[in-house]
Design an enzyme around this catalytic site. Structure first.
Site, PDB file in Angstrom:
ATOM      1  N   PRO A  15      -7.397  -8.712  -4.557  1.00  0.00           N
ATOM      2  CA  PRO A  15      -6.550  -7.786  -5.324  1.00  0.00           C
ATOM      3  C   PRO A  15      -6.597  -6.387  -4.710  1.00  0.00           C
ATOM      4  O   PRO A  15      -7.296  -6.180  -3.706  1.00  0.00           O
ATOM      5  CB  PRO A  15      -7.230  -7.780  -6.698  1.00  0.00           C
ATOM      6  CG  PRO A  15      -8.677  -7.982  -6.387  1.00  0.00           C
ATOM      7  CD  PRO A  15      -8.706  -8.923  -5.201  1.00  0.00           C
ATOM      8  N   PHE A  17      -7.836  -2.594  -4.334  1.00  0.00           N
ATOM      9  CA  PHE A  17      -9.152  -1.933  -4.455  1.00  0.00           C
ATOM     10  C   PHE A  17     -10.328  -2.871  -4.162  1.00  0.00           C
ATOM     11  O   PHE A  17     -11.424  -2.700  -4.677  1.00  0.00           O
ATOM     12  CB  PHE A  17      -9.328  -1.288  -5.850  1.00  0.00           C
ATOM     13  CG  PHE A  17      -8.117  -0.538  -6.320  1.00  0.00           C
ATOM     14  CD1 PHE A  17      -7.760   0.667  -5.723  1.00  0.00           C
ATOM     15  CD2 PHE A  17      -7.293  -1.051  -7.317  1.00  0.00           C
ATOM     16  CE1 PHE A  17      -6.633   1.357  -6.143  1.00  0.00           C
ATOM     17  CE2 PHE A  17      -6.161  -0.379  -7.741  1.00  0.00           C
ATOM     18  CZ  PHE A  17      -5.827   0.834  -7.153  1.00  0.00           C
ATOM     19  N   GLY A  19     -11.129  -3.514  -0.969  1.00  0.00           N
ATOM     20  CA  GLY A  19     -11.633  -3.141   0.356  1.00  0.00           C
ATOM     21  C   GLY A  19     -11.022  -3.925   1.505  1.00  0.00           C
ATOM     22  O   GLY A  19     -11.635  -4.047   2.566  1.00  0.00           O
ATOM     23  N   THR A  21      -8.374  -3.235   3.468  1.00  0.00           N
ATOM     24  CA  THR A  21      -8.067  -2.416   4.648  1.00  0.00           C
ATOM     25  C   THR A  21      -9.350  -1.998   5.358  1.00  0.00           C
ATOM     26  O   THR A  21      -9.419  -2.038   6.592  1.00  0.00           O
ATOM     27  CB  THR A  21      -7.215  -1.195   4.254  1.00  0.00           C
ATOM     28  OG1 THR A  21      -6.020  -1.679   3.624  1.00  0.00           O
ATOM     29  CG2 THR A  21      -6.812  -0.367   5.462  1.00  0.00           C
ATOM     30  N   GLU A  91      -1.421  -5.000   4.958  1.00  0.00           N
ATOM     31  CA  GLU A  91      -0.437  -5.160   3.876  1.00  0.00           C
ATOM     32  C   GLU A  91       0.647  -6.182   4.205  1.00  0.00           C
ATOM     33  O   GLU A  91       1.847  -5.939   4.009  1.00  0.00           O
ATOM     34  CB  GLU A  91       0.205  -3.809   3.561  1.00  0.00           C
ATOM     35  CG  GLU A  91      -0.853  -2.750   3.298  1.00  0.00           C
ATOM     36  CD  GLU A  91      -0.573  -1.904   2.092  1.00  0.00           C
ATOM     37  OE1 GLU A  91      -0.091  -2.459   1.091  1.00  0.00           O
ATOM     38  OE2 GLU A  91      -0.850  -0.702   2.168  1.00  0.00           O
ATOM     39  N   CYS A 152     -14.202  -3.962 -17.641  1.00  0.00           N
ATOM     40  CA  CYS A 152     -15.519  -4.475 -18.041  1.00  0.00           C
ATOM     41  C   CYS A 152     -16.547  -4.534 -16.918  1.00  0.00           C
ATOM     42  O   CYS A 152     -17.713  -4.833 -17.173  1.00  0.00           O
ATOM     43  CB  CYS A 152     -15.363  -5.859 -18.671  1.00  0.00           C
ATOM     44  SG  CYS A 152     -15.067  -7.157 -17.441  1.00  0.00           S
TER      45      CYS A 152
HETATM   46  P1  TMP Z   1      -3.537  -2.561  -1.060  1.00  0.00           P
HETATM   47  O1  TMP Z   1      -3.640  -4.038  -1.206  1.00  0.00           O
HETATM   48  O2  TMP Z   1      -3.870  -2.061   0.284  1.00  0.00           O
HETATM   49  O3  TMP Z   1      -4.291  -1.855  -2.141  1.00  0.00           O
HETATM   50  O4  TMP Z   1      -2.008  -2.141  -1.227  1.00  0.00           O
HETATM   51  C1  TMP Z   1      -1.166  -2.820  -2.075  1.00  0.00           C
HETATM   52  C2  TMP Z   1       0.186  -2.163  -2.112  1.00  0.00           C
HETATM   53  O5  TMP Z   1       1.086  -3.060  -2.763  1.00  0.00           O
HETATM   54  C3  TMP Z   1       0.265  -0.851  -2.883  1.00  0.00           C
HETATM   55  O6  TMP Z   1       1.154   0.030  -2.231  1.00  0.00           O
HETATM   56  C4  TMP Z   1       0.868  -1.255  -4.209  1.00  0.00           C
HETATM   57  C5  TMP Z   1       1.726  -2.435  -3.863  1.00  0.00           C
HETATM   58  N1  TMP Z   1       1.899  -3.471  -4.892  1.00  0.00           N
HETATM   59  C6  TMP Z   1       3.190  -3.906  -5.170  1.00  0.00           C
HETATM   60  O7  TMP Z   1       4.167  -3.413  -4.611  1.00  0.00           O
HETATM   61  N2  TMP Z   1       3.364  -4.901  -6.093  1.00  0.00           N
HETATM   62  C7  TMP Z   1       2.319  -5.502  -6.741  1.00  0.00           C
HETATM   63  O8  TMP Z   1       2.546  -6.418  -7.563  1.00  0.00           O
HETATM   64  C8  TMP Z   1       0.983  -5.055  -6.437  1.00  0.00           C
HETATM   65  C9  TMP Z   1      -0.182  -5.681  -7.111  1.00  0.00           C
HETATM   66  C10 TMP Z   1       0.840  -4.020  -5.509  1.00  0.00           C
HETATM   67 MG    MG Z   2      -5.087  -1.603   1.717  1.00  0.00          MG
HETATM   68 ZN    ZN Z   3     -12.814  -7.432 -17.142  1.00  0.00          ZN
END
Ligand code: TMP
Ligand code: MG
Ligand code: ZN
Length: 195
Positions: A15, A17, A19, A21, A91, A152
């Site tokens: 998901p 946050f 880590g 990247t 990404e 939580c």
């Molecule tokens: P990250 O995985 O490096 O944190 O970046 C995820 C990117 O994807 C962030 O710019 C937000 C975007 N995003 C969407 O466009 N749709 C989604 O459903 C989610 C969960 C993230």
């Molecule tokens: Mg990222």
């Molecule tokens: Zn929780």
């Protein structure tokens, strides 16, 4: 340079946050320390930014090339990757399924290149990103990372979109950070209700 005996596709997923990247950059940095020529691609989702350097935590800079995410991606990435041993993609969920990013990266793997890709596992509705699913089936190795649930503290595997302290499901593709999104565990994640 340590010779690359066999190519491989490594996918880092989880998901927001979790880590992804940071892990990607860490893995690329190891390869650079082994003397391998390394290049990093980022999706063209925000046209305000041009090509940029990404600096790793340890201060090593590598060029991040902004790539098209549509059918033009194939030619672009193949062309730019020429002469590189290691290719990173950040990404990857943003590449259009029609770009067939997984096929293109596998082609490079068969050319004995090492590919490291980070990709978001699910969208805010707990649905798969098609490009991520395909990359996961093509992967030789997968790192599944977790975050910490904002509610939580349990391990979080999902991402929730929040607006005015409420869970929202509008605008599934929406670039942002902790201003809009938070990691949630299965217990705390609020599910999208299909009408
Ligand atoms: P990250 O995985 O490096 O944190 O970046 C995820 C990117 O994807 C962030 O710019 C937000 C975007 N995003 C969407 O466009 N749709 C989604 O459903 C989610 C969960 C993230
Ligand atoms: Mg990222
Ligand atoms: Zn929780």
């Amino acid at each position: 340079m340590r010779k690359i005996d066999t190519g491989k596709l490594v996918v880092i997923t989880g998901p927001m946050f979790s880590g992804k990247t940071s892990r990607l950059l860490e893995l690329l940095e190891r390869e650079m320390r082994a003397g391998r020529k390394t290049i990093l691609f980022k999706p063209e989702i925000d046209k305000r930014y041009s090509n940029a350097h990404v600096v790793t935590h340890k201060g090593i800079a590598l060029p991040a090339i902004i790539s098209p995410i549509d059918s033009k991606a194939r030619k672009f990435i193949l062309e730019k990757s020429k002469g590189f041993d290691v290719i990173g993609v950040d990404e990857a969920q943003f590449w259009d399924p029609k770009s067939n990013l997984h096929n293109l990266l596998e082609e490079l793997v068969f050319l004995k290149k090492l590919i490291y890709v980070s990709a978001l596992n699910k969208n805010i509705k707990n649905e798969a990103f098609e490009t991520t699913s395909k990359l996961l089936s093509s992967a030789d190795e997968i790192y599944t990372l977790t975050s910490v649930c904002a509610k939580c503290g349990n391990d979080a595997t999902l991402t929730q979109k929040i607006r005015n302290n409420k869970e929202v499901f509008k605008k599934v593709i929406d670039v942002g950070g902790n201003d809009k999104y938070e990691p949630r565990c299965r217990n705390c994640y609020v599910q999208y209700r299909h009408k």
